[in-house]
Design an enzyme around this catalytic site. Structure first.
Site, mmCIF file in Angstrom:
data_model
loop_
_atom_site.group_PDB
_atom_site.id
_atom_site.type_symbol
_atom_site.label_atom_id
_atom_site.label_comp_id
_atom_site.label_asym_id
_atom_site.label_seq_id
_atom_site.Cartn_x
_atom_site.Cartn_y
_atom_site.Cartn_z
ATOM 1 C CE1 TYR A 8 -3.612 2.732 0.656
ATOM 2 C CE2 TYR A 8 -2.300 3.278 2.469
ATOM 3 C CZ TYR A 8 -3.314 3.376 1.538
ATOM 4 O OH TYR A 8 -4.339 4.586 1.698
ATOM 5 C CG ASP B 56 5.698 3.556 0.899
ATOM 6 O OD1 ASP B 56 6.242 4.359 1.738
ATOM 7 O OD2 ASP B 56 4.834 3.564 0.342
ATOM 8 C CE LYS C 99 2.624 5.067 8.431
ATOM 9 N NZ LYS C 99 1.153 5.200 9.001
#
Length: 428
Positions: free
Chosen positions: A142, A237, A265
């Site tokens: 994702y 990623d 994050k």
């Protein structure tokens, strides 16, 4: 009726599904989501006064735990000076320098406001740099909810059983090529057939949005070689893994250098921040230095930059990552022991303080094998653990996290509760 249940009823009247991000709705595990009143250290307290040891950690950003004093102080000081300027500020330069020092492949960086923004911009930059349109991704990975990436995505898409999102134009979806994770030969086959169309390969170096799946030895190196051979760019990623699995992210731990890296994050310390960066000659294609346009009103926000700086500086304390690794290893090993006692097949893994499990005999090396795990058992286990004060991600297809706020006592408590919860879940 509990206050959480009442709030959820109210929320469903004004928010789609009653939440602002799909997995929070608890549909994969059943029951009503709890609403948080406050958080401190390794614990969440809900509006009904219940306390939970938290292994979601805001889905990864809170490597220091909730409301860490250093981050809280940095946020307060920054906010007192004004919380949005629409102009450059010193902390964004300092954070960029710190990211480059910790992750040398990121020679230049552009801050944005989310991981989704970062991956969208990285793909655009790769297409501009190579003058190609195709992107190769891996099933179950994702990369945010950008149109190019909602093809065989993991995370909430898998949790809710959505094959691909309506609203993604078919012509755009056709530009996204997919193969199984850990299958270097399948990736090589795609390059043999369509290598001159592929602008980039984007990959989670450790898959964290289909549970937790580590790369097999040589897999990421093979992707690096394919990109070099065919003139494509390799995008890591690291929104989840960056500064989580090691001080320099997954690429430092695994020894493979990406052309472009997306972050998020932890670099915001729990505030909304994302970033993309890489080789200087690529990043100089980004406006205003180059023709690839990307902008953001709140990008480089001084409060978010201060939170990210404070977080990363705390992780530089001696032994920080080693202690996290040890406690995460204890947690995972304890879960394996409990599963054996209850006669439940389980496959687990962790990298640094990122971890996951499947109720399956394993090995689990790709998304197809992850989907064959016992998600019904996971749902029962999740509910039983929550009732005992342990908050796990409400999906069998999400990684978990340990923070520096988790003590050995927290791990001991957690293992006792998860053991009892598994016994209950197994009996039903």
């Amino acid at each position: 009726m509990s206050r959480s249940a009442d709030l959820f009823d109210r929320a469903r009247a004004v928010l789609p599904g009653g939440v602002n991000s799909p997995v929070r709705a608890f549909r994969a595990v059943g029951g009503t989501p709890f609403f948080v009143a406050r958080a401190k250290g390794a614990r969440l307290i809900d509006v009904d006064g219940q306390s939970y040891v938290d292994y979601v950690c805001s889905w990864g950003p809170l490597i220091l735990g909730h409301a860490h004093p250093a981050v809280l102080g940095a946020i307060r000081e920054a906010a007192e000076r004004g919380w949005s300027y629409g102009a450059p500020c010193e902390p964004e330069v300092e954070l960029a320098e710190l990211v480059r020092r910790r992750m040398p492949s990121v020679e230049m960086v552009r801050f944005v406001n989310s991981g989704t923004e970062a991956t969208m911009a990285a793909a655009r930059l790769a297409r501009a740099a190579t003058r190609r349109d195709g992107v190769l991704k891996f099933e179950g990975c994702y990369h945010g909810h950008g149109d190019s990436f909602l093809v065989k995505a993991g995370s909430g898409v898998a949790t809710l059983g959505l094959p691909d999102s309506p609203g993604v134009p078919a012509a755009l979806a056709q530009l996204t090529l997919t193969v199984p994770f850990n299958d270097a030969e399948a990736a090589a086959g795609v390059f043999r057939r369509r290598g001159d169309e592929i602008a980039a390969v984007i990959v989670e170096p450790y898959v964290g949005n289909a549970g937790f799946i580590p790369p097999e030895p040589g897999f990421l190196a093979a992707l690096r070689a394919l990109c070099d051979q065919h003139g494509a760019l390799l995008i890591f990623d690291e929104v989840m893994t960056g500064f989580r699995v090691a001080a320099g992210g997954a690429q430092a731990q695994l020894g493979v250098r990406a052309d472009l890296t997306t972050l998020g994050k932890i670099i915001g310390g729990g505030l909304p921040v994302g970033a993309y960066g890489g080789r200087a000659e690529l990043m100089r294609l980004v406006a205003p230095e180059g023709p690839v346009y990307q902008a953001g009103t709140l990008s480089g926000n001084p409060v978010a930059m201060a939170a990210g700086l404070a977080t990363l500086r705390e992780t530089e304390r001696p032994g920080f990552y080693e202690t996290l690794e040890r406690r995460t290893g204890r947690l995972v090993a304890g879960i394996v022991d409990a599963a054996r006692r209850h006669g439940v097949p389980v496959t687990t893994g962790h990298a640094g303080s990122m971890w996951g499990l499947y109720f399956a005999p394993g090995p689990v090396r790709n998304f197809s094998q992850a989907k064959a795990s016992d998600t019904a058992l996971f749902a029962r286990w999740h509910r039983a653990a929550l009732a005992r004060g342990v908050f796990l991600a409400p999906s069998a297809f999400e990684a978990g996290f340990v923070s520096s706020a988790h003590t050995d006592g927290d791990i001991d408590f957690t293992l006792a509760q998860l053991d009892a919860a598994l016994g209950e879940a197994r009996a039903r």
